[in-house]
Design an enzyme around this catalytic site. Structure first.
Site, short mmCIF file in Angstrom:
data_model
loop_
_atom_site.label_atom_id
_atom_site.label_comp_id
_atom_site.label_asym_id
_atom_site.label_seq_id
_atom_site.Cartn_x
_atom_site.Cartn_y
_atom_site.Cartn_z
N GLU A 1 0.86 -1.18 0.00
CA GLU A 1 0.00 0.00 0.00
C GLU A 1 0.90 1.22 0.00
O GLU A 1 1.45 1.59 1.04
CB GLU A 1 -0.90 -0.01 1.24
CG GLU A 1 -1.94 -1.09 1.21
CD GLU A 1 -3.08 -0.76 0.25
OE1 GLU A 1 -3.35 0.43 0.02
OE2 GLU A 1 -3.71 -1.70 -0.28
N CYS B 1 -1.47 8.68 2.92
CA CYS B 1 -1.26 8.14 1.57
C CYS B 1 -2.29 8.64 0.57
O CYS B 1 -1.99 8.79 -0.61
CB CYS B 1 -1.26 6.61 1.58
SG CYS B 1 -2.70 5.89 2.37
#
Lengths: 480, 487
Positions: B219, B254
């Site tokens: 990720e 993120c």
């Protein structure tokens, strides 16, 4: 190197043009693939016979027939696969909609193996095309005639700006692996699989690795002689009748109770004779070993004196014709190479146990195989095997048939592989599942925004709990 | 006190050998079958929930130490979101664990098939602890090691402490540390590795995984763009934009919007609205605002300062830019029309700086996005249906959100993950369970229905029949079976 880069550049350009995204293009390619197989059946029979001594029936059963079936299945399902999947969203976000859209990765590299040189090249190709990618296909150089066939024939039927074939040896593979791909699909040995994944890591390229392993066949006691007969046929079928044991999902060795071993060996011998005659060397229904390297590798496995002692049937080696006859071993040493490495050839060790229950531990103390076969009618034992072992797949009471199943994922776990394909899993393995969430400007939730205070904290706690009742109370001023 | 010292001692000598013993121990637990049981999975999820319920103040406090994170952000985004994941897993677990039946075709008749989920085994999770990987790995029945980020040391040591107090230590462990400890862990053979972070380290993780053929879940991040069309409810859009950017870790997330792309014509209006809303949220002195996190450490502060001090860019600041080195604070900063080859446009910003790029036509924004590496998320504010469609069709990113930012994190029915440079694999909800499971195909056949055409010796006749069988034509099969009455 220049040639590979040029080909890759063209594949990228074609992808960017958007042509492969259209459902019409994908369907046309799949139809063209079916046509390719229909028009060139004899050529394929000939190529497989030259490369591996395969009989046309084997070739049809394991290569042509399977690919035609897969391509037709993909054609019939493609609209469904490509349709966005709607997803329900929590009330909290009302009004909003969510869906998942499959999009192609882009330019993919498919490296196939030599034992099913048409199948293992074209089955993933179907998935890659169905998902809308452009493809570089690298057939195994060991199956020489098939590699040539693919290089010559594919451009005649498929869109050569989008699907290309590159042939060559290790050096070509290395060059290909240095490039940046959007996905790599590899079929082959764990050793090379690891090299492929390391190369992919440099570009964060996702991989699907279809590897191998020692696939065991557990033989429980069966009461019906007919069942036993069928079992033995299916085991022989799963060992020698498909590329003469050179198959990733082939039966590598058998686990059986000591008391049954002698009977089993007799039945195996009888069935081998029935299938291949007195002299299997003269049979046209059995494949050859792919090349000298593998022939020597197999010969070496049998050279170990303790292993040679364990031979109870067969053992004939003919280097000139690259032929090894169906060979059965009884209880070779467990630390011999034949029991620690994937055999990938026509040698079948039978390992005896005191109690068939021990087979579970035996399998678990070794790397996870691509498939476990178990012949049993005992439902309790079946359940124990399902929950007590781990493998890519698990097949009860047959061998190899999972190839025919479009609805089951085909892939390994641990040393036997990463990822899966077949049927819609092929489509998925070559797609990025993109999540899309759409909101409206209407209905704002003020407590989302700072400056923060206690009320907003209370509100958000309830909101994340999806506790709509208490949320309503809070908003109405009724909650403390 | 004693266990803290012990943990410190363990960490001092955490080399490859120590890591290997660790893994061996966990493999032993996994082999015993303990973690596979529904009972164990539920008990651990409940313990995790208990931990969050009882120790939220400690968690909030640790995050304050690490990031000066506002209490609400910690409680909601870190704790509440995780609790929602746990609740959903507890509710659905039985269903997730149930094998999925698959319909077999006539070609393998008679047969039955199902897909059985099983845990991979021993899993390594290198990630901020509050990501739902923890929940997914446990729900799927794995044993696991957590390696929390050393960049947030208070949270890392709190996690080690809490896992020791609440979770089953025979199956779940925490290893604290930095590069040395992470390398020692990566040398081992794992059954799955999950990594959250940047793409540079992700390459190292995947290369280490490749040695053992270990599947990975990565990720990562990227430059998540926000496209602003005109003709929208600008106030609402700006507020949602600000929340996604500064409202979560002050841009250090993120899925934070990285930069805006809008038309030259619309930019002034957009800028005005952003400035207004920023002031509404954070006041006239955002450096003093308690509702904004600080920069995590001096390295990142220096990195972000460098982006602002870049010659090509320093003249482009149109709002904010204030910095406090001692307190590691940077105010929400807007930049207009920075050059595309500037430093700030060549790497993921991961901070409270927001460049605004302008184009002539709004559609040009999609070309700009596609010319870069694929981001984790891409956002679009518009009411134009055609533009929405074009966005969905042409922009490739992990996930897309239209008319909001970052909210898809809270939606469990959508897979959350990246593509290419922004990652591989997806999680959230059932996807978390799936990503930590191996889906085993189980096919069960009967002993009847054996067609001799499968077996040698091969003949032309068999070839004919085989064609018909594989094609699955019912009539053909009946004829074939009738023609061959002997087994």
């Amino acid at each position: 190197m220049g040639e590979i880069e040029d080909k890759l550049a063209e594949l990228r350009q074609t992808f960017r043009s958007g042509i492969t995204k259209s459902v019409a293009w994908r369907k046309n390619q799949l139809r063209a693939l079916i046509e390719l197989l229909q028009d060139n059946e004899d050529k394929i029979f000939k190529a497989l016979h030259q490369d591996l001594g395969k009989h046309p029936v084997e070739t049809y059963r394991d290569e042509i027939g399977l690919i035609k079936k897969s391509a037709k299945y993909a054609l019939s399902c493609l609209d469904k696969w490509m349709a966005p999947k709607k997803r329900r969203l929590p009330l909290l976000f009302f009004p909003a909609s969510g869906e998942v859209v499959s999009e192609p990765f882009g330019v993919v590299l498919i490296c196939s193996a030599w034992n099913f040189p048409i199948n293992l090249a074209l089955e993933p190709l179907i998935g890659a095309i169905a998902a809308g990618n452009t493809v570089m296909l690298k057939p195994s150089e060991l199956a020489v005639e098939c590699a040539s066939f693919l290089a010559e024939t594919i451009p005649l039927y498929l869109d050569c700006k989008a699907i290309k074939v590159t042939n060559g040896g290790v050096d070509v593979c290395e060059q290909l692996l240095q490039q940046k791909w959007n996905k790599i699909f590899f079929t082959g040995s764990p050793r090379v699989g690891s090299i492929v994944m390391s190369a992919a890591a440099k570009h964060l390229t996702p991989v699907t690795l279809e590897l191998g392993g020692k696939c065991p066949a557990i033989l429980d006691t069966l009461s019906s002689p007919l069942d036993i007969k069928v079992t033995v046929k299916r085991i022989i079928g799963g060992k020698f009748a498909s590329c003469n044991g050179q198959v990733c999902i082939g039966v590598d060795y058998i686990l059986v109770e000591k008391k049954f071993a002698a009977t089993l060996i007799e039945l195996l011998k009888t069935t081998i004779k029935k299938f291949y005659g007195e002299n299997p060397k003269d049979s046209k229904s059995i494949s050859r070993i792919i090349n000298e390297y593998h022939f020597e590798r197999l010969r070496k496995l049998l050279e170990d004196p303790l292993v040679a002692d364990a031979i109870v049937h067969g053992g004939l080696l003919d280097k000139e014709n690259l032929f090894i006859e169906p060979t059965i071993l009884l209880d070779p040493p467990l630390d011999a190479e034949i029991m620690t490495e994937e055999i990938f050839g026509p040698i079948l060790p039978i390992i005896t146990l005191n109690n068939i229950q021990e087979s579970i531990e035996f399998i678990n103390s070794r790397p996870k195989p691509l498939v476990i076969y178990a012949f049993t009618k005992d439902e309790t034992f079946k359940k124990q095997i399902v929950s007590g072992t781990s493998s890519g797949s698990l097949i009860f009471n047959d061998t190899l048939v999972q190839q025919l199943c479009d609805v089951l994922p085909f892939g390994g776990v641990g040393q036997s592989g990463i990822g899966r394909y077949h049927g819609h899993y092929s489509f998925e393995t070559f797609s990025h599942e993109k999540a899309i969430m759409q909101r409206s400007f209407f209905l704002e939730l003020e407590p989302r925004y700072p400056p923060w205070n206690d009320f907003k904290m209370k509100f958000l706690r309830l909101a994340y709990d999806f506790d709509y009742f208490n949320l309503l109370l809070l908003l109405l001023g009724l909650k403390r | 006190m004693g266990s803290e010292e012990e943990t410190k001692k363990k960490n001092e000598v955490f080399d490859a050998e120590a890591a290997s013993l660790f893994v061996k121990e966990l493999r032993g637990t996994f082999a015993s079958g303990k973690t596979k049981s529904y009972g164990w999975r539920v008990s651990q999820l409940k313990s995790l929930m208990k931990m969050l319920n009882e120790r939220e103040p400690d968690i909030v406090d640790a995050l304050r130490q690490d990031l000066d994170k506002p209490e609400l952000e910690s409680s909601i985004y870190e704790v509440a979101l995780l609790k929602t994941s746990i609740k959903s897993a507890l509710k659905e677990l039985k269903h997730w664990m149930t094998p999925e039946k698959a319909k077999t075709s006539i070609t393998t008749f008679p047969s039955s098939a199902e897909i059985v989920p099983e845990p991979f085994g021993v899993v390594l999770i290198i990630s901020p602890w509050n990501y739902p990987f923890f929940v997914g790995a446990i729900a799927a029945g794995n044993a696991l090691v957590l390696k929390p980020s050393e960049v947030a040391p208070a949270s890392s040591s709190l996690l080690a402490k809490l896992v020791g107090e609440y979770m089953d230590l025979s199956s779940i462990r925490v290893v604290e540390g930095a590069v040395a400890e992470t390398s020692a862990l990566l040398d081992q053979k794992w059954d799955k590795i999950c990594y959250t972070g940047n793409s540079r380290v992700a390459r190292i993780v995947m290369a280490a995984a490749a040695k053992h053929l270990t599947p990975v879940l990565l990720e990562l991040g990227g430059k998540s763009p926000v496209v602003f069309d005109s003709g929208i409810n600008l106030k609402v859009a700006c507020r949602r934009m600000i929340m996604g950017k500064w409202g979560c870790n002050n841009g250090q997330a993120c899925i934070s919007p990285d930069h805006i792309i809008t038309t030259k014509d619309y930019a002034p209006k957009l800028l005005e609205s952003l400035k207004n809303e920023l002031e509404n949220f954070y006041g006239k002195n955002p450096l003093e605002s308690k509702d904004l996190s600080r920069i995590v450490n001096s390295n990142h502060f220096a990195r972000l300062s460098k982006l602002l001090d870049d010659d090509k860019v320093s003249g482009k600041i149109v709002h904010g830019g204030e910095r406090d080195k001692n307190k590691l604070r940077i105010a929400p900063t807007l930049l207009l029309d920075v050059p595309r080859d500037s430093l700030i446009m060549s790497e993921e910003i991961f901070g409270p700086l927001l460049p605004i790029l302008t184009v002539d036509k709004i559609e040009d924004s999609f070309d700009i996005i596609n010319s870069g590496t694929k981001p984790l998320a891409a956002y679009l504010f518009t009411n134009n249906k055609k533009l929405k469609q074009q966005f969905v069709e042409t922009v490739s990113a992990g996930g897309l959100v239209i008319n909001d930012t970052a909210v898809h994190l809270a939606v469990h029915s959508l897979p959350f993950g990246g593509v290419q440079e922004s990652g591989m694999g997806a999680y959230h909800g059932k996807f978390s369970f799936d990503v930590f499971s191996h889906k085993k195909a189980v096919l069960s056949r009967g002993f009847i229905g054996d067609v001799p055409v499968r077996y040698p010796p091969y003949t032309k006749g068999k070839l004919r029949l085989l064609k018909v069988l594989i094609s699955g034509s019912l009539l053909g099969i009946i004829r074939a079976l009738l023609g061959w009455s002997k087994a």
